[in-house]
Design an enzyme around this catalytic site. Structure first.
Site, mmCIF file in Angstrom:
data_model
loop_
_atom_site.group_PDB
_atom_site.id
_atom_site.type_symbol
_atom_site.label_atom_id
_atom_site.label_comp_id
_atom_site.label_asym_id
_atom_site.label_seq_id
_atom_site.Cartn_x
_atom_site.Cartn_y
_atom_site.Cartn_z
ATOM 1 N N GLN A 5 0.910 -1.275 0.060
ATOM 2 C CA GLN A 5 -0.248 0.074 0.020
ATOM 3 C C GLN A 5 0.868 1.209 -0.135
ATOM 4 O O GLN A 5 0.286 2.291 0.046
ATOM 5 C CB GLN A 5 -0.747 0.004 1.307
ATOM 6 C CG GLN A 5 -1.891 -1.193 1.289
ATOM 7 C CD GLN A 5 -2.592 -1.259 2.486
ATOM 8 O OE1 GLN A 5 -2.654 -2.449 3.021
ATOM 9 N NE2 GLN A 5 -3.292 -0.148 2.948
ATOM 10 N N PHE A 30 -6.052 -3.843 3.465
ATOM 11 C CA PHE A 30 -6.727 -3.754 4.645
ATOM 12 C C PHE A 30 -5.661 -2.918 5.833
ATOM 13 O O PHE A 30 -5.968 -3.076 6.911
ATOM 14 C CB PHE A 30 -7.261 -5.087 5.180
ATOM 15 C CG PHE A 30 -8.205 -5.785 4.406
ATOM 16 C CD1 PHE A 30 -9.440 -5.093 3.695
ATOM 17 C CD2 PHE A 30 -7.905 -6.891 3.827
ATOM 18 C CE1 PHE A 30 -9.973 -5.825 2.794
ATOM 19 C CE2 PHE A 30 -8.724 -7.736 2.960
ATOM 20 C CZ PHE A 30 -9.677 -7.166 2.475
ATOM 21 N N GLU A 90 0.769 -1.715 4.592
ATOM 22 C CA GLU A 90 0.980 -0.297 4.729
ATOM 23 C C GLU A 90 2.505 -0.345 4.937
ATOM 24 O O GLU A 90 3.389 0.275 4.477
ATOM 25 C CB GLU A 90 0.083 0.384 5.701
ATOM 26 C CG GLU A 90 0.752 1.949 5.480
ATOM 27 C CD GLU A 90 -0.333 2.934 6.287
ATOM 28 O OE1 GLU A 90 -0.104 3.907 6.560
ATOM 29 O OE2 GLU A 90 -1.292 2.268 6.725
ATOM 30 N N ARG A 146 -5.369 7.947 16.995
ATOM 31 C CA ARG A 146 -6.610 7.802 16.275
ATOM 32 C C ARG A 146 -7.747 7.249 17.250
ATOM 33 O O ARG A 146 -8.871 7.647 17.240
ATOM 34 C CB ARG A 146 -6.859 7.279 14.813
ATOM 35 C CG ARG A 146 -7.963 7.308 14.316
ATOM 36 C CD ARG A 146 -7.967 6.755 12.879
ATOM 37 N NE ARG A 146 -7.362 7.679 11.845
ATOM 38 C CZ ARG A 146 -7.942 8.802 11.004
ATOM 39 N NH1 ARG A 146 -9.271 8.788 11.405
ATOM 40 N NH2 ARG A 146 -7.303 9.372 10.307
ATOM 41 N N PHE A 160 -7.883 1.731 11.393
ATOM 42 C CA PHE A 160 -6.561 2.347 12.213
ATOM 43 C C PHE A 160 -6.819 3.163 13.172
ATOM 44 O O PHE A 160 -6.567 4.155 13.772
ATOM 45 C CB PHE A 160 -6.098 3.420 11.003
ATOM 46 C CG PHE A 160 -4.874 3.896 11.190
ATOM 47 C CD1 PHE A 160 -3.644 3.053 10.506
ATOM 48 C CD2 PHE A 160 -4.364 4.782 11.821
ATOM 49 C CE1 PHE A 160 -2.154 3.357 10.635
ATOM 50 C CE2 PHE A 160 -2.981 5.305 11.889
ATOM 51 C CZ PHE A 160 -1.994 4.393 11.501
ATOM 52 N N THR A 206 -3.770 11.334 10.216
ATOM 53 C CA THR A 206 -3.404 12.207 11.457
ATOM 54 C C THR A 206 -2.172 12.848 11.547
ATOM 55 O O THR A 206 -1.763 13.857 12.125
ATOM 56 C CB THR A 206 -3.685 11.404 12.663
ATOM 57 O OG1 THR A 206 -3.015 10.146 12.657
ATOM 58 C CG2 THR A 206 -5.051 10.869 12.893
ATOM 59 N N GLU A 255 -13.011 3.182 5.035
ATOM 60 C CA GLU A 255 -12.892 2.549 6.614
ATOM 61 C C GLU A 255 -14.229 2.944 7.172
ATOM 62 O O GLU A 255 -14.702 2.040 8.035
ATOM 63 C CB GLU A 255 -11.727 3.492 7.277
ATOM 64 C CG GLU A 255 -10.502 2.818 6.737
ATOM 65 C CD GLU A 255 -9.140 3.621 7.476
ATOM 66 O OE1 GLU A 255 -8.246 3.243 8.041
ATOM 67 O OE2 GLU A 255 -9.052 5.024 7.152
#
Length: 796
Positions: A238, A269, A273, A351, A385, A483, A753
């Site tokens: 990702q 998903f 990442e 988050r 996340f 964020t 999300e």
């Protein structure tokens, strides 16, 4: 509990009738928007197939394992630690090296660059060194002629470890003050004083488990040496830019020497990442030593044992409220199980803090977040996340308050919403300016028949001794943006060729979510050409540099806007050219339906492009976008971390068997806010998929580590994701009709999300059923497996 046949719900809406009645069509999409509703657009706003759908159905879509291997390619397999914690005295690969076909053992001594990964916290070794931090930690690779030889030989490697006691749970870590990052505290008002004067008080503790990503395509990388110390990396990632950075860092090279390409992933998903970078680094180190191409693909068991999951959380809370259920004060401790290294645990836990309010105003609140270090896999990004771990705790509190007062939980939720009595500022000081919570929830309660069904369920339960039903309506308010503010930027390239065909390349990655399909539609509309004129190509760090991860639900927001700006520059070049030909202003030139129109002449798109090229007009451009308005202080956690909020709500009805604890989701009604949809079929698919994945997290997907740190649920035989039989018989999705109030691309909103958290209604409905069975819903943890439901029903 036999489910009736699945029926698609079709309904229509008069545009003047207010909030929506329209939902799923027989083709799986909302009524297509007209060109007028899309501001003249003809490609965006229309339900159309995913750009790779036909190739995927035919088995012709290329994933990394489908790429023809270069002659001389070798295959690697990881050598994994057999214990969770200990002092590493040595690794002996001699038995593996004696296996025919094995070429080498690759370990820490073979790393030409930094022996720590180029991760944010710089706290994770490339290969285990000095200590072993979790069971499954990679200490090196075995490289062989073929993959099965490499895997078999890797099991022969001997570890010399002085075993130490592992820390497995966040509670154990918290007691030892073992953290990967310092604790974070966010407060507003005086929570302790508010609790003291509140008419009612409750306190509780519970846990919510992690979740395995279970992508269909496992983690994989294929690294090819090029000339002059340059490298080509195929990575299922990702975040190609981060893989580029990690590989160059480990090889001791400049970033420009490494090119990373990703055409598509078979699911991500969040699991790809950061953690796709590990495989690329490992394979690159092997390729560097052996000067041959190296492929590394994890099998499912190794993938489970090596890679991180959704962060499990443990909570303790004290809440005060009045006779209406109105919150007076809240003290909340959140213990995040981060695993052995930081990875993305900081922003994930942040988050969770940002979403601990969900839809509700918290006046006097104190939130304490602890980022706990344990001897497990380093947990990482997962859809939502950290948002789901924040939302679930406040929704649980709302349910507990309602049962304490003996009122409907929906009334408690409505009483605490943002916007009531002008309460519209979050605990982190961001104003909720686009609030549609009350009308959206009220509309869903009406269209789903929530009140009537709640009464019918109570009557059913009164006469049903074994099967008990429950129902819940829960909302979602989800902030859209990274964020980490610096990641809210994107670039794109748009090329128009002399035959009129268009190619777009952007920094986002396609993992099945339809990003390339949406971006192509945006570009097609900007140029006024048919959708099939536009081709989206593979993500490639040599085309768009420094791209952010495709994450945080921002793929279309960022890359779609950048591509739109690139296409707009090409269109403006062509408009100026045509204006000069016809003697009109450039603003009078229209691009519609494959034609270029002025008051004097209508030309085909192709003829204009050909003439422009002949006159040396630039037919390509780059585009860049940075999200406006966002800012916040990372030290105090105050400010505006999000550009806007996406909203939604779900009504879920469930049934439980009080003798076995088994449960079933019977009915789901969803009303979700995607702004003005760019592709309703894809958006509805994302809502359905997100909900079902969230349902799995909260019902069946249980991760179990034993006291020695061994993950016992490491294969499909022991870890259950939702299957076709788990899909509710009644599954109705409606889209809220209002466009995004912020200036986002085509008036759309992110959809990756936010729908995941709609599934919290499943957990709350199960707790409602347990309560109606006379059990103890306040004692129930997630996931609500059959064992967990039975324990709660029995009051244990």
């Amino acid at each position: 509990m036999n489910a009736p046949d699945l029926k698609l719900v079709v309904s229509k809406r008069d545009p003047a009738a207010g909030p929506p009645q329209g939902g799923i069509s027989p083709l799986g999409g909302q009524r297509p928007a007209s060109a007028a509703e899309c501001g003249g657009a003809t490609a965006a706003g229309v339900s159309r197939f995913h750009e790779s759908a036909k190739a995927q159905v035919a088995g012709a879509a290329t994933y990394i394992d489908d790429i023809p291997e270069v002659r001389g390619t070798l295959h690697a397999a990881p050598v994994c630690s057999p214990v969770a914690h200990g002092v590493l005295k040595g690794i002996d690969p001699s038995a593996a090296l004696a296996v025919p076909g094995v070429h080498a053992f690759i370990g820490a001594d073979d790393i030409p660059g930094d022996k720590l990964l180029a991760a944010f916290a710089h706290d994770e070794p490339v290969f285990a060194q000095g200590t072993v931090q979790f069971l499954g930690q990679v200490g090196g690779l075995i490289v062989a002629d073929d993959v099965m030889t490499a895997r078999r030989a890797a099991r022969l490697v001997k570890w010399d470890i002085e075993v130490l006691e592992p820390v497995i749970t966040p509670q154990q870590a918290h007691a030892k003050q073992s953290y990967v990052l310092p604790p974070v505290h966010v407060t507003r008002g005086d929570a302790a004083a508010a609790l003291q004067r509140a008419p009612h008080r409750l306190e509780g503790a519970f846990e919510v488990g992690g979740q395995e990503h279970f992508y269909l395509e496992g983690q994989i990388a294929y690294v090819l040496p090029l000339e002059q110390q340059q490298w080509w990396v195929y990575s299922s990632t990702q975040h190609p830019g981060e893989v580029q950075h990690w590989v160059s860092h480990a090889l001791g090279l400049a970033n420009h020497a490494v090119t990373v390409e990703c055409r598509r992933m078979g699911g991500g998903f969040g699991g790809k990442e950061t953690q796709a970078g590990h495989l690329a680094v490992w394979a690159a180190i092997a390729a560097n030593k052996l000067r041959r191409p190296v492929k590394l693909r994890l099998d499912r068991d190794d993938d489970f044992m090596i890679t991180g999951k959704r962060h499990p959380f443990a909570y303790r809370y004290r809440v005060g409220f009045d006779d209406r259920g109105h919150l007076c004060g809240l003290e909340l401790d959140m213990l995040a199980n981060c695993g052995f290294s930081a990875d993305l645990s900081g922003p994930v836990a942040d988050r969770a803090i940002f979403h601990a309010d969900n839809a509700y105003f918290l006046e006097d609140v104190a939130i304490h977040s602890y980022r706990c270090k344990t001897n497990t896999q380093s947990h990482t990004a997962y859809r939502g996340f950290g948002g789901p771990q924040g939302v679930i705790v406040i929704e649980r509190i709302m349910g507990d308050i309602a049962r304490h007062l003996g009122v409907d939980a929906l009334d408690v939720r409505l009483a605490n919403l943002y916007g009531i009595e002008d309460r519209n500022v979050t605990h982190y000081q961001m104003a909720v300016e686009d609030n549609i919570l009350e009308p959206l929830m009220t509309q869903l309660a009406l269209t789903s028949g929530y009140r009537e069904r709640a009464e019918q369920i109570a009557q059913w339960n009164a006469s049903s001794p074994v099967i008990k039903r429950g129902i819940s309506l829960t909302p979602v308010k989800f902030g859209i943006s990274f964020t980490a503010t610096l990641f809210n930027q994107a670039g794109a390239l748009v090329h128009v060729y002399t035959d009129g065909s268009v190619q777009v390349n952007h920094g986002g990655t396609e993992m099945g979510q339809g990003l390339n399909t949406k971006v192509a539609a945006i570009v097609a509309d900007e140029l006024g050409v048919p959708f099939d004129k536009v081709l989206s190509t593979a993500s490639d760090t040599s085309k768009v540099p420094n791209a952010s991860a495709t994450a945080a639900s921002s793929g279309t927001d960022l890359n779609g806007r950048a591509a739109q700006f690139a296409a707009r520059q090409v269109r403006q070049n062509l408009a100026a050219f045509v204006a000069g030909l016809d003697g009109v202003g450039a603003g009078a030139v229209r691009f519609e339906g494959g034609q270029v129109i002025t008051e004097k002449q209508t030309r085909t798109w192709e003829s204009v492009v050909g003439a422009a090229y002949a006159n040396r007009i630039q037919l390509w451009s780059d585009g860049f976008y940075r999200t406006p308005k966002i800012h916040y202080d990372k030290t105090t956690m105050l400010g505006r971390p999000f550009y806007y909020f996406a909203y939604g709500a779900a009504v879920t009805e469930v049934a439980i068997d009080t003798l076995t604890g088994e449960s079933r989701v019977l009915k789901v009604d969803i009303l979700h806010d995607v702004g003005r949809s760019i592709n309703p079929a894809i958006d509805i698919g994302q809502i359905e998929g997100g909900f079902v994945q969230g349902m799995g997290w909260l019902t069946t997907e249980q991760l179990v580590w034993n006291a020695k740190g061994y993950l016992q649920t490491h294969a499909p035989s022991t870890y259950k994701i939702p299957a076709t039989g788990d899909i509710p018989a009644h599954f109705k999705v409606d889209l809220w009709p209002e466009p995004n109030r912020e200036d986002n691309v085509h008036g759309s909103k992110a959809v990756g999300e936010p729908p995941f958290m709609l599934a919290i209604s499943v957990f709350e409905a199960l707790r409602d059923a347990v309560a109606q069975a006379g059990g103890r819903p306040e004692a129930m943890n997630a996931p609500a497996t059959a064992e967990e439901v039975l324990r709660a029903v029995q009051g244990l």
